[in-house]
Design an enzyme around this catalytic site. Structure first.
Site, mmCIF file in Angstrom:
data_model
loop_
_atom_site.group_PDB
_atom_site.id
_atom_site.type_symbol
_atom_site.label_atom_id
_atom_site.label_comp_id
_atom_site.label_asym_id
_atom_site.label_seq_id
_atom_site.Cartn_x
_atom_site.Cartn_y
_atom_site.Cartn_z
ATOM 1 N N CYS A 299 4.275 7.593 1.836
ATOM 2 C CA CYS A 299 4.393 6.339 1.090
ATOM 3 C C CYS A 299 3.147 6.214 0.214
ATOM 4 C CB CYS A 299 4.565 5.142 2.018
ATOM 5 S SG CYS A 299 3.212 4.914 3.201
ATOM 6 N N THR A 300 2.893 5.049 -0.345
ATOM 7 C CA THR A 300 1.797 4.894 -1.303
ATOM 8 C C THR A 300 0.432 5.143 -0.679
ATOM 9 O OG1 THR A 300 3.099 3.254 -2.507
ATOM 10 C CG2 THR A 300 0.740 3.354 -2.986
#
Length: 501
Positions: A299-300
């Site tokens: 994810c980020t």
């Protein structure tokens, strides 16, 4: 000030002062237990510290930890990190002492101490901070936060749909063949009205979107892989004739649309969801693609994979995992997320050849920061020289929209939702704070509309009279493209996409 400051040359001192004054964005999370009775006091701590250091942004505080993004001078952000570590460490020690003092027998003291320690470290043993550059193509002042929002929430990130959302989904599923998408018109930010209103009667909620009862507390997050380890393992798996690996992008559709990992021979599951809380539904719908595989999650910044990896482990051990399907062989998560990966393998989008020395100095500065603060020895590895497996841009939840450090692939990942032309700029050359972005007229999610198409379609928030001045009405734009479809209608898992390269 660095303790070796006075032993440095004049040039080094000036360079250090300039580096410390550089405006940056810091995103962080920390799954550290905070007592319910201390939440308000901890909020006050953040408010006081940020005010003193002139830091602005968003901070979310819950009993299971912290999640925040702040902007300010680098030296002030680093001071904030130091003070936060001291505050939470002291609070944790007080929790453990208090727990021990309340017990009457020594065995009970040891048991409760172990529980307290487990809760504190379950989703992340250390504070994870990433220091991010500003873009150079828009003014600095348009990228910095101008206010401070500190909120107490139930969870750092939520994995559960609300009952209201689940009810809405089943209504839309039952009527989707008999109704059309309803656009929403909005005049000014903050007020909206429906042009039409669909009528639904069913109140039954779909079981797969109800609040899960899986025993997540029994599981630790999946093993963290440093960017170097991530590359090494994925490249090894990709060389196999029949690869048993699969990637899961634990982000939303508008994030993966402009960038994601792209590895030949390894499929990537793109959730195409509008919100993170739909991940449980996506994982359940993807069991066939996960069974018997080495699962790589990203994810980020890492905060969402901490929870999603725990959920997948619990799901594979539950009776909801069908008979005849193997459990995942291994589950991994990218340590520090895409942001940290690109610090190692990415490149600056807006830097020219003349700025190579400046770019290298910035990378060294970030690397030195991690070496001073990371408790995990694996984080101190030198930068590996290898291919960048991430293609495109890293979407971020601040006034930059995307981080200027991108993947090494030259090809643009995003495409215009209307004409399918390569396009990855949600703001069409404007700063995100100018609010010129295109959004779906039904669900308001960000959509990519190229410069040629942007003037031909009405986005959420725009009215015909505002732009046409009496000409023929324009068509509405939806996240599903030219067929007037909203792919996020009800956040249905049928839109999950498995991409292979």
């Amino acid at each position: 000030m660095n303790e070796n400051y006075y032993s440095k040359s004049c040039g080094d001192k000036v360079q250090e002062e300039l580096t410390n004054a550089v405006p940056m964005i810091a995103l962080y999370y920390w799954y550290a237990a905070i007592p319910k009775g201390s939440l308000k006091q901890h909020c006050d701590f953040h408010k006081s510290l940020c005010t003193r250091l002139n830091l602005y942004g968003r901070i979310r505080i819950s009993e299971d930890g912290l999640n925040g993004v702040l902007s300010g001078k680098r030296c002030d952000l680093e001071c904030y990190e130091t003070e936060l570590k001291k505050e939470v460490t002291t609070m944790t020690m007080m929790m453990q002492v208090s727990s021990c003092c309340e017990d009457e027998e020594e065995e009970e003291q040891e048991d409760e101490s172990a529980i307290s320690s487990s809760t504190t470290s379950r989703y992340g043993k250390v504070l994870d901070v990433k220091y991010c550059h500003l873009r150079k193509d828009i003014p600095m002042e348009k990228q910095m936060f101008t206010s401070l929002s500190i909120k107490i929430t139930k969870e750092v990130v939520s994995l559960n749909e609300t009952l209201a959302a689940a009810t809405a989904v089943v209504k839309q599923q039952q009527h989707k063949h008999n109704t059309t998408v309803t656009p929403i018109q909005k005049k000014g930010r903050g007020r909206s009205k429906r042009i039409q209103q669909q009528q639904f009667q069913s109140s039954e909620s779909p079981p797969h979107l109800m609040r899960d009862t899986l025993a997540l507390d029994k599981y630790e997050p999946a093993r963290h892989l440093t960017p170097q380890e991530w590359n090494e393992k994925l490249l090894q798996d990709s060389e196999l004739v029949d690869s048993n690996a699969v990637l899961i992008d634990a982000r939303n559709v508008y994030e993966s649309n402009i960038g994601h990992f792209k590895i030949k021979g390894i499929p990537t599951i793109l959730t195409n969801t509008r919100k993170y809380s739909t991940i449980p539904s996506v994982l359940k719908a993807s069991i066939a693609n996960l069974a018997g595989k080495n699962v790589y999650m990203y994810c980020t910044g890492g905060v969402r994979c901490e929870r999603a990896s725990v959920y997948l482990q619990a799901l594979s051990d539950s009776n909801e995992w069908p008979d005849g399907f193997e459990k995942p062989k291994c589950i991994y998560q990218l340590q520090g997320g895409i942001q940290k990966y690109l610090e190692t393998y990415g490149k600056r989008l807006d830097d020219g050849d003349d700025d190579e020395e400046e770019q290298e100095q910035e990378k060294k500065s970030i690397s030195n920061h991690h070496e001073r603060n990371d408790d995990d020895d694996n984080n101190n590895d030198d930068k590996s020289h290898g291919p960048c497996l991430f293609a495109g841009k890293n979407f971020v939840f601040d006034n930059r929209r995307y981080d200027p450090v991108i993947g090494s692939h030259e090809d643009t990942i995003g495409r215009c939702v209307m004409c399918n032309t390569l396009h990855d700029d949600y703001d069409n050359g404007h700063a995100p704070c100018d609010n010129k972005e295109a959004r779906c007229c039904r669900c308001r999610v960000l959509v990519l509309v190229c410069n040629d198409c942007r003037g031909k379609y009405l986005s959420w928030g725009e009215e015909t009279s505002d732009v046409d001045h009496g000409l023929l009405p324009k068509e509405y734009v939806f996240c599903g493209g030219t067929k007037n479809i909203c792919i996020n209608e009800g956040n249905e898992v049928e839109h999950v996409e498995v991409k292979s390269y």
